[in-house]
Design a protein around this motif. Sequence first.
Motif, PDB file in Angstrom:
ATOM      1  N   LEU A   1      32.016  22.879  90.814  1.00  0.00           N
ATOM      2  CA  LEU A   1      32.912  23.940  90.397  1.00  0.00           C
ATOM      3  C   LEU A   1      34.292  23.613  90.037  1.00  0.00           C
ATOM      4  O   LEU A   1      35.283  24.092  89.586  1.00  0.00           O
ATOM      5  CB  LEU A   1      32.941  24.936  91.642  1.00  0.00           C
ATOM      6  CG  LEU A   1      33.413  26.263  91.737  1.00  0.00           C
ATOM      7  CD1 LEU A   1      33.442  27.023  90.286  1.00  0.00           C
ATOM      8  CD2 LEU A   1      33.500  27.271  92.718  1.00  0.00           C
ATOM      9  N   ASN A   2      34.937  22.736  91.085  1.00  0.00           N
ATOM     10  CA  ASN A   2      36.337  22.285  91.048  1.00  0.00           C
ATOM     11  C   ASN A   2      36.531  21.711  89.656  1.00  0.00           C
ATOM     12  O   ASN A   2      37.757  21.689  89.070  1.00  0.00           O
ATOM     13  CB  ASN A   2      36.784  21.417  92.147  1.00  0.00           C
ATOM     14  CG  ASN A   2      37.424  21.999  93.382  1.00  0.00           C
ATOM     15  OD1 ASN A   2      37.264  23.211  93.335  1.00  0.00           O
ATOM     16  ND2 ASN A   2      37.981  21.284  94.181  1.00  0.00           N
ATOM     17  N   THR A   3      35.483  20.976  89.241  1.00  0.00           N
ATOM     18  CA  THR A   3      35.732  20.419  87.736  1.00  0.00           C
ATOM     19  C   THR A   3      35.979  21.523  86.686  1.00  0.00           C
ATOM     20  O   THR A   3      36.998  21.592  85.857  1.00  0.00           O
ATOM     21  CB  THR A   3      34.525  19.444  87.176  1.00  0.00           C
ATOM     22  OG1 THR A   3      34.499  18.642  88.438  1.00  0.00           O
ATOM     23  CG2 THR A   3      34.752  18.793  85.925  1.00  0.00           C
ATOM     24  N   ILE A   4      35.187  22.531  87.061  1.00  0.00           N
ATOM     25  CA  ILE A   4      35.265  23.779  85.887  1.00  0.00           C
ATOM     26  C   ILE A   4      36.570  24.525  86.104  1.00  0.00           C
ATOM     27  O   ILE A   4      37.402  24.991  85.009  1.00  0.00           O
ATOM     28  CB  ILE A   4      34.341  24.643  86.129  1.00  0.00           C
ATOM     29  CG1 ILE A   4      32.703  24.191  85.720  1.00  0.00           C
ATOM     30  CG2 ILE A   4      34.375  26.037  85.358  1.00  0.00           C
ATOM     31  CD1 ILE A   4      31.571  24.818  86.131  1.00  0.00           C
ATOM     32  N   LYS A   5      36.878  24.620  87.334  1.00  0.00           N
ATOM     33  CA  LYS A   5      38.180  25.164  87.623  1.00  0.00           C
ATOM     34  C   LYS A   5      39.406  24.628  87.140  1.00  0.00           C
ATOM     35  O   LYS A   5      40.698  25.217  86.913  1.00  0.00           O
ATOM     36  CB  LYS A   5      38.511  25.216  89.154  1.00  0.00           C
ATOM     37  CG  LYS A   5      37.663  26.236  89.927  1.00  0.00           C
ATOM     38  CD  LYS A   5      37.944  26.223  91.416  1.00  0.00           C
ATOM     39  CE  LYS A   5      37.390  27.437  92.308  1.00  0.00           C
ATOM     40  NZ  LYS A   5      37.658  27.203  93.740  1.00  0.00           N
ATOM     41  N   THR A   6      39.397  23.303  87.038  1.00  0.00           N
ATOM     42  CA  THR A   6      40.606  22.489  86.550  1.00  0.00           C
ATOM     43  C   THR A   6      40.808  22.927  85.182  1.00  0.00           C
ATOM     44  O   THR A   6      42.147  22.702  84.605  1.00  0.00           O
ATOM     45  CB  THR A   6      40.050  21.092  86.572  1.00  0.00           C
ATOM     46  OG1 THR A   6      39.832  20.538  87.564  1.00  0.00           O
ATOM     47  CG2 THR A   6      41.470  20.289  85.920  1.00  0.00           C
ATOM     48  N   CYS A   7      40.180  23.603  84.192  1.00  0.00           N
ATOM     49  CA  CYS A   7      40.461  23.924  82.931  1.00  0.00           C
ATOM     50  C   CYS A   7      41.584  24.960  83.054  1.00  0.00           C
ATOM     51  O   CYS A   7      42.337  25.268  82.222  1.00  0.00           O
ATOM     52  CB  CYS A   7      39.090  24.502  82.092  1.00  0.00           C
ATOM     53  SG  CYS A   7      37.821  23.442  81.984  1.00  0.00           S
ATOM     54  N   ALA A   8      41.237  26.063  83.998  1.00  0.00           N
ATOM     55  CA  ALA A   8      42.315  26.949  84.149  1.00  0.00           C
ATOM     56  C   ALA A   8      43.813  26.557  84.633  1.00  0.00           C
ATOM     57  O   ALA A   8      44.670  26.936  84.168  1.00  0.00           O
ATOM     58  CB  ALA A   8      41.920  28.102  85.048  1.00  0.00           C
ATOM     59  N   ILE A   9      43.553  25.563  85.576  1.00  0.00           N
ATOM     60  CA  ILE A   9      45.018  25.006  85.970  1.00  0.00           C
ATOM     61  C   ILE A   9      45.568  24.274  84.876  1.00  0.00           C
ATOM     62  O   ILE A   9      46.854  24.437  84.881  1.00  0.00           O
ATOM     63  CB  ILE A   9      44.436  23.886  87.111  1.00  0.00           C
ATOM     64  CG1 ILE A   9      43.670  24.699  88.341  1.00  0.00           C
ATOM     65  CG2 ILE A   9      45.693  23.227  87.791  1.00  0.00           C
ATOM     66  CD1 ILE A   9      44.290  25.740  89.020  1.00  0.00           C
TER      67      ILE A   9
END
Length: 534
Positions: free
Chosen positions: A470-478
Amino acid sequence: MKTTKKLDSFLLTTSLITVGTIVISLTMFPEAGKAGANYLFNLLTAIFGTPVLLAVFGAVIFLVLLAFSKYGNIKLGEGTPDYSTFSWVAMMICAGLGSATVYWAFAEWAYYFNAPPLGVDAGTTAAYEISTAYNLFHWGVSAWSTYCIAALPVAYHFHVRKNPGLSLSAVCSAVRGKKESTPLWRSTCRVIDTIFIFTCFGGLSITLGVSVPMVAEILASIMGIQPSFGMNLSIILLISAVFSLSSYVGISKGMARISSMNTYLAIGFCLAVFLIGPTLYITKSTVNGLGTMFQNFIKMSLWTDPVDNGGFPEGWTIFYWLYWITYTPFVGLFVTKVSKGRTIRAVISNMLVSGSAGCFFFFGIIGNFSQHANITNAVDVAGLVAAGQGNPAIVQLLNTLPMSTIFIILFAAISILFLATTLDSAAFTMAATVTPGLKAGEDPSPMHRLFWCILLAAVPLAMLFINAPLNTIKTCAIVTSIPLTFILFYMVYGFINWLKTDYGLQTAEQIMQESDIIPKDDVAIPAATVATES
Protein backbone atom coordinates in the motif's frame (compact mmCIF):
# COMPACT_ATOMS: atom_id res chain seq x y z
CA MET A 1 -20.90 17.97 -29.29
CA LYS A 2 -18.23 18.45 -31.89
CA THR A 3 -14.92 16.71 -31.49
CA THR A 4 -11.46 17.84 -32.37
CA LYS A 5 -8.39 15.69 -33.00
CA LYS A 6 -5.62 18.30 -32.63
CA LEU A 7 -3.11 17.24 -30.00
CA ASP A 8 -0.43 18.85 -27.88
CA SER A 9 2.49 16.72 -29.03
CA PHE A 10 4.81 17.92 -26.25
CA LEU A 11 2.53 16.87 -23.40
CA LEU A 12 1.58 13.67 -25.17
CA THR A 13 5.19 12.66 -25.80
CA THR A 14 6.30 13.61 -22.29
CA SER A 15 3.49 11.55 -20.78
CA LEU A 16 4.25 8.51 -22.93
CA ILE A 17 7.97 8.58 -22.14
CA THR A 18 7.48 9.08 -18.40
CA VAL A 19 4.74 6.48 -18.01
CA GLY A 20 6.68 4.02 -20.14
CA THR A 21 9.80 4.51 -18.01
CA ILE A 22 7.87 3.98 -14.76
CA VAL A 23 6.09 0.86 -16.02
CA ILE A 24 9.27 -0.73 -17.40
CA SER A 25 11.23 0.09 -14.24
CA LEU A 26 8.58 -1.35 -11.94
CA THR A 27 8.19 -4.57 -13.92
CA MET A 28 11.90 -5.16 -14.48
CA PHE A 29 13.15 -4.04 -11.06
CA PRO A 30 10.21 -4.61 -8.69
CA GLU A 31 12.15 -4.74 -5.42
CA ALA A 32 14.16 -1.63 -6.27
CA GLY A 33 10.90 0.10 -7.25
CA LYS A 34 9.28 -0.75 -3.92
CA ALA A 35 12.36 0.39 -1.98
CA GLY A 36 12.59 3.63 -3.94
CA ALA A 37 8.91 4.39 -3.45
CA ASN A 38 9.18 3.70 0.29
CA TYR A 39 12.20 6.01 0.56
CA LEU A 40 10.41 8.83 -1.29
CA PHE A 41 7.28 8.36 0.82
CA ASN A 42 9.18 8.68 4.09
CA LEU A 43 11.37 11.54 2.89
CA LEU A 44 8.64 13.71 1.41
CA THR A 45 6.13 13.23 4.23
CA ALA A 46 8.86 14.10 6.76
CA ILE A 47 9.82 17.29 4.91
CA PHE A 48 6.38 18.51 3.85
CA GLY A 49 4.18 16.85 6.47
CA THR A 50 3.88 19.63 9.04
CA PRO A 51 3.43 22.43 6.43
CA VAL A 52 0.66 20.37 4.79
CA LEU A 53 -1.16 19.92 8.12
CA LEU A 54 -0.93 23.68 8.77
CA ALA A 55 -2.06 24.53 5.24
CA VAL A 56 -5.18 22.34 5.35
CA PHE A 57 -6.14 23.53 8.83
CA GLY A 58 -5.55 27.10 7.63
CA ALA A 59 -7.83 26.40 4.65
CA VAL A 60 -10.67 25.42 6.99
CA ILE A 61 -10.28 28.65 8.99
CA PHE A 62 -9.92 30.80 5.85
CA LEU A 63 -13.07 29.38 4.25
CA VAL A 64 -15.16 29.88 7.39
CA LEU A 65 -13.98 33.49 7.69
CA LEU A 66 -14.52 34.07 3.95
CA ALA A 67 -18.05 32.66 4.11
CA PHE A 68 -19.04 35.03 6.92
CA SER A 69 -17.26 38.05 5.43
CA LYS A 70 -18.73 40.50 2.94
CA TYR A 71 -16.97 38.59 0.15
CA GLY A 72 -19.27 35.64 0.81
CA ASN A 73 -22.02 37.65 -0.92
CA ILE A 74 -20.20 37.66 -4.27
CA LYS A 75 -22.17 35.85 -6.93
CA LEU A 76 -20.35 33.51 -9.30
CA GLY A 77 -21.84 34.53 -12.64
CA GLU A 78 -24.98 36.36 -13.66
CA GLY A 79 -28.53 35.11 -13.76
CA THR A 80 -30.24 32.33 -11.91
CA PRO A 81 -28.46 29.08 -11.03
CA ASP A 82 -28.46 26.36 -13.66
CA TYR A 83 -29.60 23.77 -11.13
CA SER A 84 -32.23 23.79 -8.40
CA THR A 85 -30.96 23.97 -4.83
CA PHE A 86 -32.03 20.38 -4.22
CA SER A 87 -30.20 19.12 -7.31
CA TRP A 88 -27.13 21.20 -6.47
CA VAL A 89 -26.97 19.88 -2.91
CA ALA A 90 -27.61 16.33 -4.14
CA MET A 91 -24.75 16.60 -6.66
CA MET A 92 -22.35 17.72 -3.93
CA ILE A 93 -23.43 14.85 -1.69
CA CYS A 94 -23.00 12.40 -4.55
CA ALA A 95 -19.57 13.86 -5.26
CA GLY A 96 -18.62 12.55 -1.84
CA LEU A 97 -19.16 9.03 -3.14
CA GLY A 98 -16.63 7.64 -5.57
CA SER A 99 -14.61 4.64 -6.59
CA ALA A 100 -12.08 4.94 -3.76
CA THR A 101 -14.74 4.95 -1.05
CA VAL A 102 -15.92 1.43 -1.82
CA TYR A 103 -12.68 -0.09 -0.52
CA TRP A 104 -11.82 2.33 2.26
CA ALA A 105 -15.33 2.34 3.72
CA PHE A 106 -15.04 -1.37 4.54
CA ALA A 107 -11.39 -1.55 5.57
CA GLU A 108 -10.00 1.82 6.66
CA TRP A 109 -11.17 1.71 10.27
CA ALA A 110 -9.29 -1.60 10.72
CA TYR A 111 -5.94 0.02 9.87
CA TYR A 112 -6.52 2.56 12.63
CA PHE A 113 -7.80 -0.11 15.05
CA ASN A 114 -4.61 -2.13 14.59
CA ALA A 115 -2.32 0.90 15.00
CA PRO A 116 -4.37 3.65 16.68
CA PRO A 117 -3.39 7.34 16.78
CA LEU A 118 -3.23 9.72 19.72
CA GLY A 119 -1.62 7.19 22.06
CA VAL A 120 -4.65 4.87 22.15
CA ASP A 121 -3.91 1.18 22.79
CA ALA A 122 -4.58 -1.21 19.89
CA GLY A 123 -7.48 -3.65 20.13
CA THR A 124 -9.39 -1.73 22.80
CA THR A 125 -12.81 -0.10 22.99
CA ALA A 126 -11.10 3.27 22.65
CA ALA A 127 -9.39 2.00 19.49
CA TYR A 128 -12.79 1.16 17.96
CA GLU A 129 -14.12 4.62 18.79
CA ILE A 130 -11.09 6.59 17.59
CA SER A 131 -10.94 4.54 14.37
CA THR A 132 -14.50 5.58 13.50
CA ALA A 133 -13.74 9.21 14.36
CA TYR A 134 -10.61 9.27 12.21
CA ASN A 135 -12.44 7.57 9.35
CA LEU A 136 -14.97 10.40 9.32
CA PHE A 137 -12.28 13.02 9.90
CA HIS A 138 -10.18 12.01 6.90
CA TRP A 139 -13.19 12.14 4.56
CA GLY A 140 -14.94 15.14 6.08
CA VAL A 141 -14.64 18.90 6.48
CA SER A 142 -10.85 19.17 6.02
CA ALA A 143 -10.95 17.13 2.81
CA TRP A 144 -13.71 19.29 1.38
CA SER A 145 -11.94 22.45 2.50
CA THR A 146 -8.98 21.34 0.39
CA TYR A 147 -11.30 20.89 -2.57
CA CYS A 148 -13.15 24.15 -1.95
CA ILE A 149 -10.15 26.43 -1.54
CA ALA A 150 -8.81 25.11 -4.86
CA ALA A 151 -12.18 25.33 -6.63
CA LEU A 152 -13.05 28.93 -5.72
CA PRO A 153 -10.18 30.56 -7.69
CA VAL A 154 -11.20 28.56 -10.79
CA ALA A 155 -14.89 29.47 -10.44
CA TYR A 156 -14.11 33.15 -9.73
CA HIS A 157 -11.65 33.27 -12.65
CA PHE A 158 -14.27 31.88 -15.05
CA HIS A 159 -17.59 33.31 -13.84
CA VAL A 160 -16.67 36.67 -12.27
CA ARG A 161 -13.52 37.74 -14.06
CA LYS A 162 -14.75 36.19 -17.35
CA ASN A 163 -11.29 34.88 -18.18
CA PRO A 164 -11.09 32.15 -20.84
CA GLY A 165 -9.91 28.63 -20.09
CA LEU A 166 -10.38 26.26 -17.19
CA SER A 167 -6.90 24.73 -17.06
CA LEU A 168 -4.56 25.46 -14.17
CA SER A 169 -2.18 27.29 -16.48
CA ALA A 170 -5.06 29.52 -17.66
CA VAL A 171 -5.92 30.47 -14.08
CA CYS A 172 -2.26 31.13 -13.24
CA SER A 173 -1.90 33.27 -16.36
CA ALA A 174 -4.94 35.29 -15.28
CA VAL A 175 -3.42 35.73 -11.82
CA ARG A 176 -0.22 36.99 -13.46
CA GLY A 177 -2.27 39.69 -15.17
CA LYS A 178 -1.73 41.46 -18.47
CA LYS A 179 2.02 41.27 -18.40
CA GLU A 180 3.69 40.43 -21.67
CA SER A 181 3.93 36.72 -22.30
CA THR A 182 7.60 35.79 -22.25
CA PRO A 183 9.26 32.53 -23.31
CA LEU A 184 9.93 31.84 -19.62
CA TRP A 185 6.26 32.23 -18.71
CA ARG A 186 5.13 30.09 -21.65
CA SER A 187 7.55 27.41 -20.47
CA THR A 188 6.16 27.77 -16.95
CA CYS A 189 2.66 27.17 -18.26
CA ARG A 190 3.86 23.99 -19.96
CA VAL A 191 5.34 22.85 -16.66
CA ILE A 192 2.03 23.60 -14.89
CA ASP A 193 0.09 21.55 -17.44
CA THR A 194 2.63 18.74 -17.16
CA ILE A 195 2.32 18.73 -13.36
CA PHE A 196 -1.45 18.54 -13.75
CA ILE A 197 -1.16 15.54 -16.09
CA PHE A 198 1.01 13.61 -13.66
CA THR A 199 -1.14 14.60 -10.69
CA CYS A 200 -3.94 12.76 -12.48
CA PHE A 201 -1.70 9.71 -12.70
CA GLY A 202 -0.94 9.94 -8.98
CA GLY A 203 -4.56 10.10 -7.87
CA LEU A 204 -5.79 7.47 -10.31
CA SER A 205 -2.95 5.10 -9.42
CA ILE A 206 -4.23 4.95 -5.84
CA THR A 207 -7.88 4.69 -6.84
CA LEU A 208 -7.26 1.89 -9.33
CA GLY A 209 -4.54 0.29 -7.23
CA VAL A 210 -6.90 -0.40 -4.33
CA SER A 211 -10.22 -0.72 -6.19
CA VAL A 212 -9.39 -3.05 -9.08
CA PRO A 213 -8.02 -5.89 -6.86
CA MET A 214 -11.14 -5.55 -4.69
CA VAL A 215 -13.42 -5.96 -7.71
CA ALA A 216 -11.30 -8.91 -8.87
CA GLU A 217 -11.68 -10.56 -5.45
CA ILE A 218 -15.44 -10.08 -5.54
CA LEU A 219 -15.84 -11.42 -9.08
CA ALA A 220 -13.53 -14.35 -8.30
CA SER A 221 -15.70 -15.27 -5.31
CA ILE A 222 -18.80 -15.30 -7.53
CA MET A 223 -17.11 -17.51 -10.16
CA GLY A 224 -15.37 -19.73 -7.61
CA ILE A 225 -11.84 -19.02 -8.88
CA GLN A 226 -8.71 -17.36 -7.55
CA PRO A 227 -8.09 -13.68 -8.41
CA SER A 228 -5.09 -13.05 -10.64
CA PHE A 229 -3.29 -10.31 -12.53
CA GLY A 230 -5.10 -11.49 -15.67
CA MET A 231 -8.41 -10.79 -13.95
CA ASN A 232 -7.19 -7.30 -12.93
CA LEU A 233 -6.30 -6.65 -16.57
CA SER A 234 -9.70 -7.94 -17.71
CA ILE A 235 -11.46 -5.58 -15.30
CA ILE A 236 -9.51 -2.62 -16.68
CA LEU A 237 -10.50 -3.67 -20.21
CA LEU A 238 -14.15 -4.01 -19.12
CA ILE A 239 -14.08 -0.55 -17.56
CA SER A 240 -12.49 0.83 -20.73
CA ALA A 241 -15.23 -0.79 -22.81
CA VAL A 242 -17.96 0.79 -20.68
CA PHE A 243 -16.21 4.13 -20.90
CA SER A 244 -15.69 3.84 -24.68
CA LEU A 245 -19.33 3.07 -25.38
CA SER A 246 -20.48 5.97 -23.24
CA SER A 247 -18.02 8.30 -24.96
CA TYR A 248 -19.56 7.64 -28.34
CA VAL A 249 -23.07 8.06 -26.97
CA GLY A 250 -22.08 11.41 -25.48
CA ILE A 251 -21.41 12.80 -22.04
CA SER A 252 -24.97 13.90 -21.23
CA LYS A 253 -26.56 10.69 -22.49
CA GLY A 254 -23.74 8.32 -21.61
CA MET A 255 -21.47 8.71 -18.63
CA ALA A 256 -23.63 11.32 -16.89
CA ARG A 257 -26.57 8.93 -16.84
CA ILE A 258 -24.37 6.03 -15.76
CA SER A 259 -22.93 8.15 -12.96
CA SER A 260 -26.36 9.25 -11.79
CA MET A 261 -27.75 5.71 -11.89
CA ASN A 262 -24.73 4.34 -10.04
CA THR A 263 -25.03 6.93 -7.29
CA TYR A 264 -28.62 5.87 -6.69
CA LEU A 265 -27.47 2.23 -6.62
CA ALA A 266 -24.77 3.08 -4.07
CA ILE A 267 -27.23 4.96 -1.85
CA GLY A 268 -29.70 2.09 -2.15
CA PHE A 269 -26.96 -0.41 -1.27
CA CYS A 270 -26.04 1.57 1.85
CA LEU A 271 -29.67 1.92 2.96
CA ALA A 272 -30.20 -1.82 2.50
CA VAL A 273 -27.11 -2.60 4.61
CA PHE A 274 -28.30 -0.11 7.23
CA LEU A 275 -31.78 -1.68 7.48
CA ILE A 276 -30.73 -5.33 7.24
CA GLY A 277 -27.50 -4.98 9.21
CA PRO A 278 -26.89 -3.82 12.79
CA THR A 279 -28.98 -0.65 12.49
CA LEU A 280 -28.73 0.41 16.14
CA TYR A 281 -24.95 -0.07 16.31
CA ILE A 282 -24.39 1.78 13.00
CA THR A 283 -26.45 4.72 14.28
CA LYS A 284 -24.83 4.92 17.72
CA SER A 285 -21.27 4.44 16.45
CA THR A 286 -21.66 7.04 13.68
CA VAL A 287 -23.06 9.63 16.08
CA ASN A 288 -20.36 8.83 18.63
CA GLY A 289 -17.69 9.06 15.93
CA LEU A 290 -18.93 12.47 14.82
CA GLY A 291 -18.90 13.70 18.41
CA THR A 292 -15.36 12.43 19.00
CA MET A 293 -14.16 13.93 15.73
CA PHE A 294 -15.59 17.41 16.31
CA GLN A 295 -14.47 17.42 19.96
CA ASN A 296 -10.89 16.65 18.90
CA PHE A 297 -10.90 18.39 15.52
CA ILE A 298 -8.04 20.82 16.20
CA LYS A 299 -5.87 18.15 17.82
CA MET A 300 -6.48 15.69 14.97
CA SER A 301 -5.77 18.40 12.41
CA LEU A 302 -2.41 19.38 13.88
CA TRP A 303 -1.20 16.13 15.51
CA THR A 304 2.37 15.41 14.40
CA ASP A 305 3.27 12.71 16.97
CA PRO A 306 6.61 14.45 17.77
CA VAL A 307 7.68 12.19 20.67
CA ASP A 308 6.89 8.64 19.52
CA ASN A 309 7.09 9.33 15.76
CA GLY A 310 4.89 6.31 15.15
CA GLY A 311 4.21 7.32 11.54
CA PHE A 312 0.43 7.68 11.77
CA PRO A 313 0.23 11.36 10.74
CA GLU A 314 2.58 10.76 7.79
CA GLY A 315 1.03 7.48 6.74
CA TRP A 316 -2.58 8.61 6.93
CA THR A 317 -3.54 12.23 7.63
CA ILE A 318 -0.76 13.84 5.58
CA PHE A 319 -1.16 11.21 2.87
CA TYR A 320 -4.90 11.87 2.67
CA TRP A 321 -4.51 15.65 2.47
CA LEU A 322 -2.06 15.21 -0.43
CA TYR A 323 -4.35 12.60 -2.00
CA TRP A 324 -7.24 15.10 -2.01
CA ILE A 325 -4.95 17.66 -3.60
CA THR A 326 -4.45 15.33 -6.58
CA TYR A 327 -8.19 15.54 -7.24
CA THR A 328 -8.56 19.31 -6.82
CA PRO A 329 -8.33 20.05 -10.59
CA PHE A 330 -11.30 17.72 -11.24
CA VAL A 331 -13.30 19.13 -8.34
CA GLY A 332 -12.49 22.69 -9.39
CA LEU A 333 -13.89 22.05 -12.86
CA PHE A 334 -16.95 20.26 -11.43
CA VAL A 335 -17.75 23.05 -8.94
CA THR A 336 -17.25 25.73 -11.61
CA LYS A 337 -19.67 24.01 -13.98
CA VAL A 338 -22.47 23.37 -11.45
CA SER A 339 -22.22 26.49 -9.28
CA LYS A 340 -22.95 29.28 -11.76
CA GLY A 341 -25.31 31.78 -10.15
CA ARG A 342 -24.39 30.78 -6.58
CA THR A 343 -22.67 32.97 -4.03
CA ILE A 344 -19.25 32.20 -2.59
CA ARG A 345 -20.90 31.67 0.80
CA ALA A 346 -23.32 29.14 -0.65
CA VAL A 347 -20.53 27.23 -2.42
CA ILE A 348 -18.46 27.02 0.76
CA SER A 349 -21.36 25.90 2.94
CA ASN A 350 -22.59 23.38 0.38
CA MET A 351 -19.18 21.81 -0.17
CA LEU A 352 -18.18 21.66 3.49
CA VAL A 353 -21.60 20.48 4.71
CA SER A 354 -23.17 18.54 1.85
CA GLY A 355 -19.94 17.05 0.52
CA SER A 356 -18.93 15.90 3.99
CA ALA A 357 -22.44 14.52 4.58
CA GLY A 358 -22.09 12.28 1.52
CA CYS A 359 -18.91 10.75 2.95
CA PHE A 360 -20.32 10.51 6.49
CA PHE A 361 -23.33 8.64 5.11
CA PHE A 362 -21.26 6.08 3.22
CA PHE A 363 -18.51 5.57 5.79
CA GLY A 364 -20.87 5.69 8.74
CA ILE A 365 -22.99 2.84 7.40
CA ILE A 366 -20.43 0.62 5.65
CA GLY A 367 -17.58 1.23 8.08
CA ASN A 368 -19.65 0.50 11.16
CA PHE A 369 -21.27 -2.54 9.55
CA SER A 370 -17.74 -3.85 9.01
CA GLN A 371 -16.69 -2.89 12.54
CA HIS A 372 -19.70 -4.63 14.10
CA ALA A 373 -18.81 -7.84 12.27
CA ASN A 374 -15.36 -7.66 13.83
CA ILE A 375 -16.77 -7.05 17.33
CA THR A 376 -19.17 -10.02 17.09
CA ASN A 377 -16.44 -12.25 15.57
CA ALA A 378 -18.55 -12.76 12.44
CA VAL A 379 -15.51 -11.73 10.35
CA ASP A 380 -11.99 -11.05 11.63
CA VAL A 381 -11.72 -7.84 9.61
CA ALA A 382 -8.86 -6.37 11.66
CA GLY A 383 -6.83 -9.60 11.45
CA LEU A 384 -7.36 -9.96 7.71
CA VAL A 385 -6.41 -6.33 7.06
CA ALA A 386 -3.29 -6.72 9.22
CA ALA A 387 -2.34 -9.75 7.09
CA GLY A 388 -2.80 -7.78 3.87
CA GLN A 389 -6.10 -9.54 3.11
CA GLY A 390 -8.43 -6.56 3.00
CA ASN A 391 -10.19 -7.68 -0.17
CA PRO A 392 -11.04 -11.19 1.10
CA ALA A 393 -12.36 -9.47 4.24
CA ILE A 394 -14.81 -7.46 2.11
CA VAL A 395 -16.07 -10.63 0.42
CA GLN A 396 -16.56 -12.32 3.79
CA LEU A 397 -18.43 -9.27 5.09
CA LEU A 398 -20.80 -9.30 2.12
CA ASN A 399 -21.40 -13.01 2.67
CA THR A 400 -22.77 -12.28 6.15
CA LEU A 401 -25.74 -10.44 4.64
CA PRO A 402 -29.01 -12.20 3.74
CA MET A 403 -29.23 -12.93 0.01
CA SER A 404 -25.48 -12.32 -0.06
CA THR A 405 -25.09 -13.25 -3.73
CA ILE A 406 -27.37 -10.38 -4.74
CA PHE A 407 -25.43 -7.96 -2.53
CA ILE A 408 -22.10 -9.18 -3.93
CA ILE A 409 -23.24 -8.81 -7.55
CA LEU A 410 -24.72 -5.37 -6.83
CA PHE A 411 -21.55 -4.25 -5.05
CA ALA A 412 -19.39 -5.50 -7.93
CA ALA A 413 -21.54 -3.57 -10.43
CA ILE A 414 -21.36 -0.41 -8.30
CA SER A 415 -17.58 -0.70 -8.00
CA ILE A 416 -17.08 -1.21 -11.75
CA LEU A 417 -19.35 1.71 -12.66
CA PHE A 418 -17.67 3.97 -10.09
CA LEU A 419 -14.30 3.09 -11.59
CA ALA A 420 -15.61 3.69 -15.12
CA THR A 421 -16.98 7.14 -14.28
CA THR A 422 -13.83 8.10 -12.37
CA LEU A 423 -11.57 6.96 -15.20
CA ASP A 424 -13.76 8.65 -17.78
CA SER A 425 -13.74 12.04 -16.02
CA ALA A 426 -9.97 11.86 -15.62
CA ALA A 427 -9.44 10.79 -19.25
CA PHE A 428 -11.75 13.56 -20.50
CA THR A 429 -9.96 16.23 -18.45
CA MET A 430 -6.52 15.06 -19.57
CA ALA A 431 -7.58 14.77 -23.20
CA ALA A 432 -8.97 18.31 -23.03
CA THR A 433 -5.70 19.57 -21.52
CA VAL A 434 -3.66 17.96 -24.30
CA THR A 435 -6.05 19.21 -27.01
CA PRO A 436 -5.07 22.82 -27.77
CA GLY A 437 -7.65 25.36 -28.87
CA LEU A 438 -10.65 23.43 -27.57
CA LYS A 439 -13.67 25.69 -28.06
CA ALA A 440 -17.05 25.84 -26.41
CA GLY A 441 -19.22 23.02 -27.71
CA GLU A 442 -16.22 20.86 -28.64
CA ASP A 443 -15.04 17.64 -27.00
CA PRO A 444 -11.76 15.80 -27.41
CA SER A 445 -11.88 12.83 -29.75
CA PRO A 446 -13.37 9.67 -28.10
CA MET A 447 -10.34 7.70 -29.31
CA HIS A 448 -8.09 10.28 -27.66
CA ARG A 449 -10.01 9.85 -24.42
CA LEU A 450 -9.71 6.07 -24.72
CA PHE A 451 -5.96 6.46 -25.19
CA TRP A 452 -5.71 8.35 -21.88
CA CYS A 453 -7.97 5.82 -20.21
CA ILE A 454 -5.54 3.04 -21.13
CA LEU A 455 -2.46 5.11 -20.28
CA LEU A 456 -3.89 6.02 -16.87
CA ALA A 457 -4.32 2.33 -16.12
CA ALA A 458 -0.73 1.44 -17.05
CA VAL A 459 1.01 2.56 -13.83
CA PRO A 460 -1.46 0.95 -11.37
CA LEU A 461 -1.42 -2.25 -13.46
CA ALA A 462 2.37 -2.33 -13.18
CA MET A 463 2.05 -1.97 -9.41
CA LEU A 464 -0.51 -4.77 -9.30
CA PHE A 465 1.81 -6.92 -11.41
CA ILE A 466 4.65 -6.59 -8.88
CA ASN A 467 2.17 -6.88 -5.98
CA ALA A 468 3.24 -3.51 -4.60
CA PRO A 469 2.38 -2.81 -0.95
CA LEU A 470 0.00 0.00 0.00
CA ASN A 471 2.79 2.48 0.81
CA THR A 472 4.21 2.06 -2.71
CA ILE A 473 0.81 2.92 -4.18
CA LYS A 474 0.42 5.85 -1.77
CA THR A 475 3.72 7.31 -2.98
CA CYS A 476 2.07 8.23 -6.29
CA ALA A 477 -0.09 10.82 -4.54
CA ILE A 478 2.75 12.14 -2.41
CA VAL A 479 5.16 12.66 -5.30
CA THR A 480 2.69 14.24 -7.70
CA SER A 481 0.65 16.40 -5.34
CA ILE A 482 3.51 18.31 -3.68
CA PRO A 483 4.39 20.39 -6.79
CA LEU A 484 0.67 20.93 -7.40
CA THR A 485 0.38 22.35 -3.88
CA PHE A 486 2.66 25.27 -4.82
CA ILE A 487 0.50 25.98 -7.88
CA LEU A 488 -2.63 26.00 -5.71
CA PHE A 489 -0.99 28.45 -3.30
CA TYR A 490 -0.34 30.80 -6.23
CA MET A 491 -3.96 30.47 -7.38
CA VAL A 492 -5.30 31.23 -3.89
CA TYR A 493 -2.93 34.22 -3.64
CA GLY A 494 -4.35 35.55 -6.91
CA PHE A 495 -7.92 34.85 -5.77
CA ILE A 496 -7.42 36.93 -2.62
CA ASN A 497 -5.96 39.80 -4.66
CA TRP A 498 -8.92 39.61 -7.06
CA LEU A 499 -11.36 39.86 -4.16
CA LYS A 500 -9.58 42.96 -2.79
CA THR A 501 -9.29 44.59 -6.21
CA ASP A 502 -12.85 43.92 -7.36
CA TYR A 503 -14.81 44.32 -4.11
CA GLY A 504 -12.44 45.77 -1.51
CA LEU A 505 -14.07 49.24 -1.63
CA GLN A 506 -17.65 47.94 -1.54
CA THR A 507 -19.73 47.29 1.55
CA ALA A 508 -21.53 44.02 2.19
CA GLU A 509 -24.84 45.65 1.22
CA GLN A 510 -23.45 46.90 -2.08
CA ILE A 511 -22.09 43.47 -2.93
CA MET A 512 -25.46 41.93 -2.06
CA GLN A 513 -27.20 44.43 -4.30
CA GLU A 514 -24.84 43.77 -7.18
CA SER A 515 -25.43 40.05 -6.71
CA ASP A 516 -29.23 40.58 -6.73
CA ILE A 517 -29.48 39.23 -3.17
CA ILE A 518 -31.41 42.37 -2.13
CA PRO A 519 -33.44 44.74 -4.35
CA LYS A 520 -31.61 47.81 -5.61
CA ASP A 521 -34.12 50.18 -3.96
CA ASP A 522 -33.35 48.75 -0.52
CA VAL A 523 -29.84 50.19 -0.28
CA ALA A 524 -28.45 53.62 -0.96
CA ILE A 525 -25.03 53.71 -2.59
CA PRO A 526 -22.90 56.70 -1.57
CA ALA A 527 -22.13 58.79 -4.62
CA ALA A 528 -18.51 59.09 -3.58
CA THR A 529 -18.01 55.32 -3.65
CA VAL A 530 -16.57 54.08 -6.90
CA ALA A 531 -16.55 50.33 -7.34
CA THR A 532 -13.74 48.87 -9.33
CA GLU A 533 -14.53 46.88 -12.40
CA SER A 534 -14.84 43.14 -12.12
